[in-house]
Design an enzyme around this catalytic site. Sequence first.
Site, short mmCIF file in Angstrom:
data_model
loop_
_atom_site.label_atom_id
_atom_site.label_comp_id
_atom_site.label_asym_id
_atom_site.label_seq_id
_atom_site.Cartn_x
_atom_site.Cartn_y
_atom_site.Cartn_z
N LYS A 7 -7.34 1.45 -2.83
CA LYS A 7 -6.95 1.03 -1.48
C LYS A 7 -7.10 2.20 -0.49
CE LYS A 7 -5.40 -1.18 2.04
NZ LYS A 7 -4.11 -1.85 2.18
N LYS A 31 -0.11 5.81 8.21
CA LYS A 31 0.53 6.01 6.90
C LYS A 31 -0.54 6.10 5.80
CE LYS A 31 1.12 2.60 4.54
NZ LYS A 31 1.32 1.33 3.84
N SER A 89 0.86 -1.19 0.00
CA SER A 89 0.00 0.00 0.00
C SER A 89 0.89 1.23 0.00
CB SER A 89 -0.91 0.00 1.23
OG SER A 89 -1.82 -1.08 1.17
#
Length: 326
Positions: free
Chosen positions: A206, A274, A132
């Site tokens: 995502k 993140k 990701s």
Amino acid sequence: LFINILQLIYLLFFKIYFLNTTWCFSRFSTNILFILKIMKISFIGTGLMGFPMAKNLLLKKIDLKIFSRTLKKAQPLEELGGKVKLSLAEAVKDTDLIFTMLTDDDAVEKVLGNTEFQNNLKPHSTVIDMSSIKPKIAIRYGKLFKEKNINFLDAPVSGGTIGAEEGNLAIMVGGEQKVFDNVFDTLKIMGNPTLVGPIGSGQVSKLANQIIVGITIGAVAEAITLCEKAGVDANNFIKALSGGFADGKILQNHGRRMIDKDFSAKGKVSTHLKDMNNILECANGLNTQLPISSLIQSMFKSLVENGNSNDDHSALYKEIKNINKT
């Protein structure tokens, strides 16, 4: 009598058709497995997610080379037939398909941007990054690999360690249809792949997924907190919602972790922070305000600042508890 004869003809035709169809399908499935077994595949990154994903490939008897920065994380896969390599060069040389499943942007840069990695890629091979990362990084490497006659897909996943273990991850893929079609059967071993658009689209999807996950965890944390404060049995509350509009995996899984105060990491706070940072950066680049995501980001940031980086992201419950202390 005429009707009976027609019925007999129909039954005979059905049996012949059904048997031939079954034989053809069985033969097709066998051919797919044969192709996968002769294809040379590498898997780079055997952390919380990468290990069970690589394991599922090995369980299908796929010839798999493995590389991990932490050797001891990869070594147990040797028992299943995995070939652990000591360098990136060894891992990718003469390989048809390379998967990377790494922690964050920096980790991906250190692998995909490494000359040892790039210089040993076979022409027309395919690199699939399942990490990701920021969409712009995926787009940049897509262009770089295209210049080198290397196919590239960005294919981040959702479903956590449980989805990785069970092989039912949601896999959001960005790239060309032809490349996707060629690797579909291999991806299918790890979950449910869907092509969502050109390179970079997987990463955007995502990020959108993490918006929903993060906000929903926050909502569940508030609901559990309210029940506990009011003296409601939180376990029975979850049971009562089963099958209703508010029911779902996050309520059932993360909600129970909150009740049990079990914050052992399935998905880390630091990782979700993140993701939230990347969400806001992506949105800002599109001149778009995401106020609820901004709130969730600040809550994850506070958890990290207070030493909860390695907790499960259901620890948003802790943050709400801390807010109510002040």
